[in-house]
Motif scaffolding. Sequence first.
Motif, short mmCIF file in Angstrom:
data_model
loop_
_atom_site.label_atom_id
_atom_site.label_comp_id
_atom_site.label_asym_id
_atom_site.label_seq_id
_atom_site.Cartn_x
_atom_site.Cartn_y
_atom_site.Cartn_z
N UNK A 175 -27.41 21.70 -22.62
CA UNK A 175 -28.46 20.69 -22.80
C UNK A 175 -29.64 20.94 -21.84
N UNK A 176 -30.15 22.16 -21.92
CA UNK A 176 -31.28 22.54 -21.06
C UNK A 176 -32.49 22.92 -21.91
N UNK B 18 -37.95 25.01 -22.57
CA UNK B 18 -39.33 24.77 -23.00
C UNK B 18 -40.31 24.99 -21.87
N UNK B 19 -39.94 24.57 -20.65
CA UNK B 19 -40.79 24.80 -19.50
C UNK B 19 -40.98 26.27 -19.22
N UNK B 20 -39.91 27.04 -19.31
CA UNK B 20 -39.99 28.50 -19.12
C UNK B 20 -40.89 29.12 -20.19
N UNK C 106 -34.11 26.68 -9.63
CA UNK C 106 -33.93 26.26 -8.24
C UNK C 106 -34.31 24.79 -8.08
N UNK C 107 -35.41 24.40 -8.69
CA UNK C 107 -35.85 23.00 -8.62
C UNK C 107 -34.81 22.08 -9.24
N UNK C 108 -34.26 22.47 -10.38
CA UNK C 108 -33.28 21.63 -11.06
C UNK C 108 -31.99 21.51 -10.25
N UNK D 154 -37.30 16.52 -14.09
CA UNK D 154 -38.11 16.43 -15.30
C UNK D 154 -39.61 16.49 -14.99
N UNK D 155 -40.00 15.75 -13.96
CA UNK D 155 -41.42 15.71 -13.59
C UNK D 155 -41.89 17.06 -13.07
N UNK D 156 -41.09 17.69 -12.23
CA UNK D 156 -41.46 18.98 -11.64
C UNK D 156 -41.52 20.06 -12.72
N UNK D 157 -40.55 20.05 -13.64
CA UNK D 157 -40.55 21.04 -14.72
C UNK D 157 -41.78 20.85 -15.61
N UNK D 158 -42.11 19.59 -15.91
CA UNK D 158 -43.30 19.32 -16.71
C UNK D 158 -44.56 19.81 -16.00
#
Length: 255
Positions: free
Chosen positions: A21-22, A27-29, A64-66, A74-78
């Motif tokens: 469930x990533x 999508x961020x990548x 690493x952030x996750x 979620x906010x950082x990935x966005x």
Amino acid sequence: MAGLLASISCGIMGTYVVVKRISFIAGGIAHAVLGGMGVAYFFQQSPMLGAIIAAVISAIIIGWVNLRQQENADTIIAALWAIGMAIGVLFISKTPGYNSDLMSYLFGNILLVAEQQIWLMLALNVIVLATVALFYRQFLAVCFDEEFARLRGINVEFYYLLLLVSVAITVVLLIQVVGLILVIALLTLPAAIAAQYQQSLLKIMVVAIVLGAIFTSAGLAISYQPDLPAGATIILLAGTAYLLSTFIRSFFLKN
């Protein structure tokens, strides 16, 4: 050939994306890749090389952030998603002239995949397959039970990042077929359909590979006569199949 090559990694890594469930991380990548492509265009280098470098770097940063900042993940990935695309747009805007190849990378153009790109796709497939073959059990443990994996002495952080890097390489593969905008759909939809009918991870992968091959081949065939964009047709076919599968499965379960 490009569609079939993309289907292999798509089915394998898409299964991990769906099971773990990533999709948002994937999508961020995928969208951060535009930054690497824009920089490569600006310095007159291969956009695919820029895409690979940006995808791997983005996978490591987002992973690493996750791992470290789950409450704000979620906010950082966005934010990284948006920053990557913004960097790409800025560098592209400063690149002299207009390059039509860029549009094919954004929206996909399976009809213009060159022989050199086919060989690159083959090489990336080999890397992904070798990685999964070598670390299948570790990936399995990371996807289903991280705590148990830690108790068994598995370096969860390392294999999680390696999994995301493999997903990043697969994203670069799929850009050739459906483009940057639609890549996440082809990565997840075949595996999502397969997961509705199979429980074993290996069986999900096999079914997802077959479905990916069917969607890319059938989408290409359907788009030919009316001269439709092949990438969009492939995704529309895959999306329709997923919705129908979900509806049919829920209908039979209720009855």
